[in-house]
Motif scaffolding. Sequence first.
Motif, PDB file in Angstrom:
ATOM      1  N   LYS A  23      30.955  27.437  73.954  1.00  0.00           N
ATOM      2  CA  LYS A  23      31.831  26.297  74.207  1.00  0.00           C
ATOM      3  C   LYS A  23      33.310  26.655  74.092  1.00  0.00           C
ATOM      4  O   LYS A  23      34.133  26.131  74.830  1.00  0.00           O
ATOM      5  N   ARG A  24      33.651  27.542  73.131  1.00  0.00           N
ATOM      6  CA  ARG A  24      35.050  27.885  72.905  1.00  0.00           C
ATOM      7  C   ARG A  24      35.241  29.397  72.819  1.00  0.00           C
ATOM      8  O   ARG A  24      35.585  29.934  71.766  1.00  0.00           O
ATOM      9  N   THR A  40      30.290  21.678  66.320  1.00  0.00           N
ATOM     10  CA  THR A  40      29.564  22.365  67.398  1.00  0.00           C
ATOM     11  C   THR A  40      28.310  21.628  67.864  1.00  0.00           C
ATOM     12  O   THR A  40      28.077  21.480  69.063  1.00  0.00           O
ATOM     13  N   ASP A  70      40.557  22.038  66.777  1.00  0.00           N
ATOM     14  CA  ASP A  70      41.982  22.275  66.558  1.00  0.00           C
ATOM     15  C   ASP A  70      42.560  21.271  65.567  1.00  0.00           C
ATOM     16  O   ASP A  70      43.368  21.613  64.702  1.00  0.00           O
ATOM     17  N   ASP A 127      37.638  30.976  73.886  1.00  0.00           N
ATOM     18  CA  ASP A 127      39.072  31.235  73.728  1.00  0.00           C
ATOM     19  C   ASP A 127      39.545  31.108  72.284  1.00  0.00           C
ATOM     20  O   ASP A 127      40.657  31.518  71.952  1.00  0.00           O
ATOM     21  N   LEU A 128      38.714  30.552  71.409  1.00  0.00           N
ATOM     22  CA  LEU A 128      39.116  30.264  70.040  1.00  0.00           C
ATOM     23  C   LEU A 128      39.406  31.545  69.270  1.00  0.00           C
ATOM     24  O   LEU A 128      38.642  32.513  69.340  1.00  0.00           O
ATOM     25  N   ASN A 182      37.117  17.523  66.899  1.00  0.00           N
ATOM     26  CA  ASN A 182      38.016  18.445  67.570  1.00  0.00           C
ATOM     27  C   ASN A 182      38.374  19.580  66.608  1.00  0.00           C
ATOM     28  O   ASN A 182      38.953  19.355  65.541  1.00  0.00           O
ATOM     29  N   THR A 188      37.172  31.135  60.980  1.00  0.00           N
ATOM     30  CA  THR A 188      37.657  30.432  62.174  1.00  0.00           C
ATOM     31  C   THR A 188      37.986  28.977  61.876  1.00  0.00           C
ATOM     32  O   THR A 188      38.973  28.431  62.372  1.00  0.00           O
ATOM     33  N   LEU A 222      29.173  27.800  69.631  1.00  0.00           N
ATOM     34  CA  LEU A 222      30.634  27.828  69.657  1.00  0.00           C
ATOM     35  C   LEU A 222      31.161  28.977  70.513  1.00  0.00           C
ATOM     36  O   LEU A 222      32.201  28.837  71.167  1.00  0.00           O
ATOM     37  N   ARG A 223      30.447  30.100  70.531  1.00  0.00           N
ATOM     38  CA  ARG A 223      30.861  31.208  71.410  1.00  0.00           C
ATOM     39  C   ARG A 223      30.831  30.766  72.881  1.00  0.00           C
ATOM     40  O   ARG A 223      31.683  31.180  73.680  1.00  0.00           O
TER      41      ARG A 223
END
Length: 475
Positions: A403-404, A98, A10, A406-407, A8, A84, A400-401
Amino acid sequence: MSLFRTKNLDHMVAASRSSHSGLKKVLGPMDLIMMGIGAIIGTGIFVLTGAGAVTAGPSLTLSFIVGAFACGFAALCYAEFASTVPVAGSIYTYSYATLGELVAWIIGWDLLLEYGLATSAVSAGWSGYFQSLIGGLGYHLPDALSAAPGAKAGVTTYFNLPAFCIMMILTFMLSLGVRESARINNVMVAIKVGVVLLFIVVGAKHVRPENWQPFMPFGASGMMSAAALVFFSFIGFDAVTSAAEEVKRPERDLPIGIIGSLALCTVLYVVVSAIMTGIVPFAEFKNNIDHPVSLALEVAKENWFAGFVSLGAILGMTTVILVMAYGQTRIIFAMSRDGLLPARLSKVHPKYGTPFFATWMVGIIFALLGALVPLDVLGELVNMGTLAAFCLVSVAVIVLRKKRPDLHRAFRCPGVPVIPALAVIFCATLMSFLSKTTWIAFLVWLVIGLFVYFGYARHRSALNNAAKEAPAVAS
């Protein structure tokens, strides 16, 4: 029990910022730039420039620019991830978040070999320059302690004592703290960059523009072949990302360190190669390929400067060993913290704030390797591992772009997915130039790694234990 379970993001970032993570946040942007320069400038500028001149002629300057672009594409991907996900472990950690645990294990296992062999190989090169320097002062080591067994034709050798000693000294430094190691690295980098700048100043007045003609004697193919060779002069900037958890402001400082060190080294490489080929006709490097800078000084009749070049080469290799050894210990730290390696390897010393046991274990193993094993064949594995890592981090940015989206990204790689795709294409092309022996050795190491993963790491993984404790929660 999925092979591609991911951590995870976060939780990873929160854990890295926790005061309980163990590692001290003491590094700033200048420390990171100096760390990157320390890892990049070494044998490349003092040795590979000669081989590149023979292959490309004066167009070696373009070869360095092409190599810099290939590294630059990957560097932009690294910068996005490092800002990030400021967590120790570099591409191993990024892959875990990822691409999944199995891919992360493979690249982590790969990096253990890459960084370890880099320190061993460079320590052997350091030993050669050191013995040359003290030889000029009238001091000579016994043959038995001058090189690894079988490393010198016609001479009986048993142990490379200088290689072992420099590894032990740098291991001691790293075990005492990253702040202290960074300060010493900064001093050595400043001196070796000063030597390079002095060469530029001294050599510029001896340049003869007619030596740059023909500029591209072997055509575009010669220039590109040299680019494939000198690409490896840029290896090392990725080690900066291993420092993520010890950086005061990682979101801002890591991209500065990665891109800044690569840009400065590119300028130095291009200028030095232009001056060298301007002083010496490129064909004359053929029989002096191991010491091109010294040759240029001899032709320019500036022999007084030779001692400074030896000093610059020694310091250059010292900082490469220091940064590569540092990067390896932080990857081991991250893998151990995730349960994939024994827990003792991520134990942080209460006083020094370093993974003390892991640092000494790595130092002793690869010091012995550098002292006892000639690494002329295995050296290419360093390049193979680096190129594989560059490919994976570029793919991971795209994943990652998707999948996330919003990150929060403090730094965003421009031109996604084009830039990451170009990085993969460049790196995969360069991998195809490596020898069959290197490919076989690399695959054998990966097979061993898979046995370790399925026999040990997979069942002791922190994610696996979390899934057992909370089976209702999807991993």
